[in-house]
Each structure stands twice: as C-alpha cells, then as structure tokens.
Design an enzyme around this catalytic site. Structure first.
Site, PDB file in Angstrom:
ATOM      1  N   THR A  45      -8.833   1.031  -2.257  1.00 38.74           N
ATOM      2  CA  THR A  45      -8.198   0.382  -0.990  1.00 38.74           C
ATOM      3  C   THR A  45      -8.727  -0.983  -0.616  1.00 38.74           C
ATOM      4  O   THR A  45      -9.099  -1.580  -1.583  1.00 38.74           O
ATOM      5  CB  THR A  45      -8.695   1.605   0.001  1.00 38.74           C
ATOM      6  OG1 THR A  45     -10.041   1.148   0.547  1.00 38.74           O
ATOM      7  CG2 THR A  45      -8.482   2.979  -0.256  1.00 38.74           C
ATOM      8  N   CYS A  46      -8.405  -1.437   0.498  1.00 33.13           N
ATOM      9  CA  CYS A  46      -8.425  -2.986   0.764  1.00 33.13           C
ATOM     10  C   CYS A  46      -9.881  -3.161   0.947  1.00 33.13           C
ATOM     11  O   CYS A  46     -10.304  -4.101   0.856  1.00 33.13           O
ATOM     12  CB  CYS A  46      -7.770  -3.183   2.103  1.00 33.13           C
ATOM     13  SG  CYS A  46      -8.118  -2.160   3.301  1.00 33.13           S
ATOM     14  N   GLU A 108     -10.130   4.147  11.502  1.00 32.61           N
ATOM     15  CA  GLU A 108      -8.715   3.716  10.960  1.00 32.61           C
ATOM     16  C   GLU A 108      -8.033   4.781  10.437  1.00 32.61           C
ATOM     17  O   GLU A 108      -8.610   5.647   9.753  1.00 32.61           O
ATOM     18  CB  GLU A 108      -9.038   2.418   9.967  1.00 32.61           C
ATOM     19  CG  GLU A 108      -9.307   3.042   8.696  1.00 32.61           C
ATOM     20  CD  GLU A 108      -8.809   2.120   7.664  1.00 32.61           C
ATOM     21  OE1 GLU A 108      -7.648   1.715   7.508  1.00 32.61           O
ATOM     22  OE2 GLU A 108      -9.690   1.768   6.528  1.00 32.61           O
ATOM     23  N   GLU A 110      -5.237   4.515   8.234  1.00 33.72           N
ATOM     24  CA  GLU A 110      -4.492   4.510   7.095  1.00 33.72           C
ATOM     25  C   GLU A 110      -5.241   4.975   5.823  1.00 33.72           C
ATOM     26  O   GLU A 110      -4.643   5.556   4.822  1.00 33.72           O
ATOM     27  CB  GLU A 110      -4.369   3.056   6.634  1.00 33.72           C
ATOM     28  CG  GLU A 110      -3.279   2.149   7.710  1.00 33.72           C
ATOM     29  CD  GLU A 110      -3.724   1.891   8.816  1.00 33.72           C
ATOM     30  OE1 GLU A 110      -5.139   1.819   8.966  1.00 33.72           O
ATOM     31  OE2 GLU A 110      -3.129   1.302   9.655  1.00 33.72           O
ATOM     32  N   GLY A 183       5.719  -7.716   1.501  1.00 35.02           N
ATOM     33  CA  GLY A 183       5.236  -6.270   1.150  1.00 35.02           C
ATOM     34  C   GLY A 183       6.022  -5.398   1.813  1.00 35.02           C
ATOM     35  O   GLY A 183       6.431  -5.497   3.082  1.00 35.02           O
ATOM     36  N   THR A 184       6.104  -4.253   1.083  1.00 34.80           N
ATOM     37  CA  THR A 184       6.893  -3.200   1.519  1.00 34.80           C
ATOM     38  C   THR A 184       6.037  -1.643   1.462  1.00 34.80           C
ATOM     39  O   THR A 184       6.695  -0.790   1.330  1.00 34.80           O
ATOM     40  CB  THR A 184       8.355  -2.955   1.200  1.00 34.80           C
ATOM     41  OG1 THR A 184       8.208  -3.112  -0.529  1.00 34.80           O
ATOM     42  CG2 THR A 184       9.353  -4.068   1.490  1.00 34.80           C
ATOM     43  N   ALA A 188       2.706  -1.729   5.288  1.00 33.28           N
ATOM     44  CA  ALA A 188       3.687  -2.550   6.026  1.00 33.28           C
ATOM     45  C   ALA A 188       4.282  -1.958   7.228  1.00 33.28           C
ATOM     46  O   ALA A 188       4.359  -2.370   8.171  1.00 33.28           O
ATOM     47  CB  ALA A 188       4.991  -2.866   4.978  1.00 33.28           C
TER      48      ALA A 188
END
Length: 429
Positions: A45-46, A108, A110, A183-184, A188
């Site tokens: 992940t980020c 978070e 996500e 980005g999609t 996004a």
C-alpha cells in the site's frame, strides 16, 4: 507456522518503502517460487509493504534475503527496518492493519479494501493455503466489526482527507478551484468523494492507462485526453496524483516552459495589459512509489505535498476509541488462534472415530451373519441403537479433545490416544 514480515511508515524510511512497493510484482513472483513457503500473500500500500506466509518453520531470514536480492536492497537495511511477527502475533497484526489501527492516519478506511485485494490476488495466483484463507477472511470480518462497533472511522479519517485538510490554507474557494486528478484506481474514488465534500466542482481526470473517458462518464468528471495533458497541467490549480506506477508520472519537464522564439508570439502577447504571472499550483502526490518527481519543487510557484509530509501530520487519535478497537482486534486474534489449535486435533479425532467405528462395523457384520434373516425390523432397530450408543460414547471424548486443542494441548490428546488404544493419529503416523 504463520509468518508476517512488515515494513511500514513508522520504522522504514520512505525511500526504502518506495523501493519495495515499486518491486511488488517481482518480489511476489520470487516468494511464490520459494520452496520453503507453503503459501504467501503480499500486501503493498501507500505506507506499508508486508509479506504473510505459511511455512513449516521460521523462514523470516530467508524471506528477507529473497526480498533483498529481488529489490536490490542490502540485507542489513531490510533487517533493521522489518518487524517480524509469528503465529498469534502475526494474526493480531494483520487484524489491526485491516482495521486501520496501524495506518499513518489511524482509522483510515481504504486499508480494508487493500487487504481484501491482496487476498483476492493471492487466491488468483494460487498461493493461498487453507490457513491463510481463514486468516484473511477473519481479518475482513474483524475490520467490519471494528467499523460497526467503534467510532474509529466516524471522522472519515484517510490519507486523502488529511492531505486535503493540509491543503485548505492554499485553496481560498474550493468551488472555484480547478482540480486535475491523475489516476483512476482505488484512491481515485476516495479522492473524488473528499473533494466534493469540500465543494469542489471543477474536477477533471487523466488516466495513464487510457481509462479516463469511461471513468469520467461514471463519476461525472471531465476527461483529459493524453494529447491535452500538458494544457490541463498548466490550467489546474490543484493536481492530485494517485496512480500505481514504478516511475514518476510527472517530472520537472512537464511544468517547465517550452523554448519559444519571437516568431511564436503576436504583438498582443507583448501588449496585453491583463496578463499576469502564473498563479501558484499545489501538487498532491498520494502514490507509492511516487507519482511526482520531487524535483518539480525547483520551479517557482509549485508546491508539493507528498505522503511523507502527510504522514508526519497524522492526527492523534482518541485513546478511548482506539483502545476499544484494539480490544476487538485482540479478542479476534485469540479466537482465531484457539480455532486453529482446535483444528490441529483433527487427526486425533479422525483416529479415534475411525477406531471405534471400525469395531462397530465388525460387530454389526457379525450380528448380521448370525441373526434371523426373517426379522429385518429387529435387526434394523438393533443397528440404530448401536450407532446411537457409539455416538453418545464418542461425544464426551470428542468434546474434551477439541477443548484440549483450543488450550494448545493437542499433543496431550494424541498421547492419550496412543496410551489408551495403542493408536497413532494421522499427523504422527
């Protein structure tokens, strides 16, 4: 044995984390081929890179060496940055990660989806074992429980929202801001929702993979054709990049002025009294690896907000809410460990039931041979009664064996089977 090898924003430098996430595919392929690993799931992940694996013994050193070779990072650097968890602690760590309790922005939302995607991808690659399958299914259930029973997600915490909160001082009026989304993917959608909650209306989207038109139609955005990207970059007040890529999508060259000659201008270009210097632009990079080359900040009027900066400003959570969530995670890990330990007694149970049922079938066959063939009803009643008796006799030892398993004493049950009946369970045969 369950193994977790974790690199995250707390103990790993962003350049190292960026290196690992940028080699996710290669590392995953290498670990999939590793002979000592029975199954493997890679979560990238980020702000984290993690490996969950099942093996016969602790292979963490071998995994570090394999990652080192594949990513081109010294083993010493990886060893210092890695957190290694085994068995129960590995399960508890994953449940906390999936619940957003280990994120740069605690709570978070996500991350739960990212854990599910890692699970699905491993299943599609065929690298899931039954144990890993149950582990990740339990992680998803636990994250949902945390979400529904606590307020950890109630503030809409996420890296996207935090980044926009940090950007608020640079955006006078969100309704008038021209936003370009690069980005999609998964981030996004969260970015669009966060922008619209602040009143942003002028949002366009560019997709490096060519999906901008379809994505824009579904989300009521303006699609940017690749040929028009440079113009869109020049027009945007805010550029948000959140694409999966191994190399930066935007570099210094995308924002520097082209070389023009005097012939490229008209007289109006030199006499326009309304002309003014280009307004400052804010670039938000939510990609890992980076979507935007940090060198862009050398250009006047450009400010870059990246994940490293966002993570440093992550808010302090309410201790009571986080404590409640951690208790849920802990209880889920304890139950998962107990359930797995109970499954470890299955060979003992199978051996016991097989032994008793074999005796039962022998006696039934003897009774059928010596019984009155004309009294079929009586024979059926006798057989049914013997089967019920066998079931009742097996109930108490079966329950006790499972209980011993949940207590981590499966070996005692196996020893008792051997001492009482002279049998060896399947795992000891």
């Amino acid at each position: 044995m369950l193994l977790c090898l974790s690199f995250d924003h707390r103990g790993c430098s962003f350049p190292l984390l960026e290196r690992l996430t940028g080699r996710t595919r290669e590392i995953t392929d290498a670990l999939t081929a590793a002979p000592d690993l029975e199954g493997v799931v890679v979560l990238s992940t980020c702000n984290r890179f993690e490996v969950y694996a099942q093996a016969a013994h602790d292979t963490s050193n071998a995994v570090v060496e394999q990652i080192s070779e594949t990513a081109g990072v010294p083993v010493s650097s990886l060893s210092m940055a890695a957190d290694v968890e085994l068995d129960h602690r590995a399960a508890e760590h994953l449940f906390a990660v999936a619940s957003g309790l280990k994120s740069a922005v605690v709570g978070e939302e996500e991350i739960a989806g990212q854990v599910r995607r890692a699970h699905v991808e491993a299943r599609e690659r065929g690298t899931m074992t039954n144990h890993l399958e149950r582990l990740f299914q339990t992680a998803t259930r636990t994250s949902r429980t945390v979400k529904h029973r606590t307020e950890i997600h109630s503030q809409g915490r996420s890296l996207v929202r935090l980044a926009l909160r940090l950007a608020e001082s640079r955006v006078p009026v969100w309704e008038e801001a021209r936003v370009l989304l690069i980005g999609t993917g998964a981030y996004a959608g969260a970015t669009i929702a966060a922008l619209r909650s602040r009143g942003a209306e002028r949002i366009s989207v560019h997709s490096p993979s060519g999906r901008a038109a379809d994505y824009a139609a579904r989300h009521e955005l303006t699609a940017v054709d690749p040929a028009d990207l440079r113009s869109a970059l020049d027009d945007a007040d805010i550029i948000i990049a959140c694409s999966r890529t191994e190399e930066p999508l935007l570099t210094e060259a995308d924002f520097t002025e082209a070389d023009f000659t005097e012939a490229d201008f008209t007289e109006a270009d030199f006499t326009d009294a309304d002309s003014a210097p280009r307004a400052s632009r804010l670039l938000i990079d939510l990609g890992m690896p980076r979507n935007i080359d940090p060198a862009v900040t050398r250009i006047d009027g450009i400010e870059l907000l990246d994940l490293e900066t966002v993570a440093k400003h992550a808010p302090i959570t309410e201790l009571s809410t986080e404590h409640e969530a951690l208790e849920i995670v802990h209880d889920a890990a304890v139950e998962f460990g107990a359930s797995q330990a109970e499954r470890d007694t299955l060979p003992v149970l199978l051996a016991l039931r097989g032994h008793v049922n074999a005796i039962l079938e022998e006696e039934l066959c003897r009774a059928r041979r010596s019984g009155d063939e004309d009294d079929e009803a009586t024979s059926a009643d006798v057989e049914a009664a013997l089967r019920r008796l066998t079931g009742r006799l097996l109930h108490a030892p079966t329950t006790r064996i499972r209980s011993l398993g949940r207590e981590g004493r499966a070996s005692e049950a196996s020893d008792a089977l051997s001492a009482l009946f002279g049998l060896e369970s399947a795992d000891r045969a």
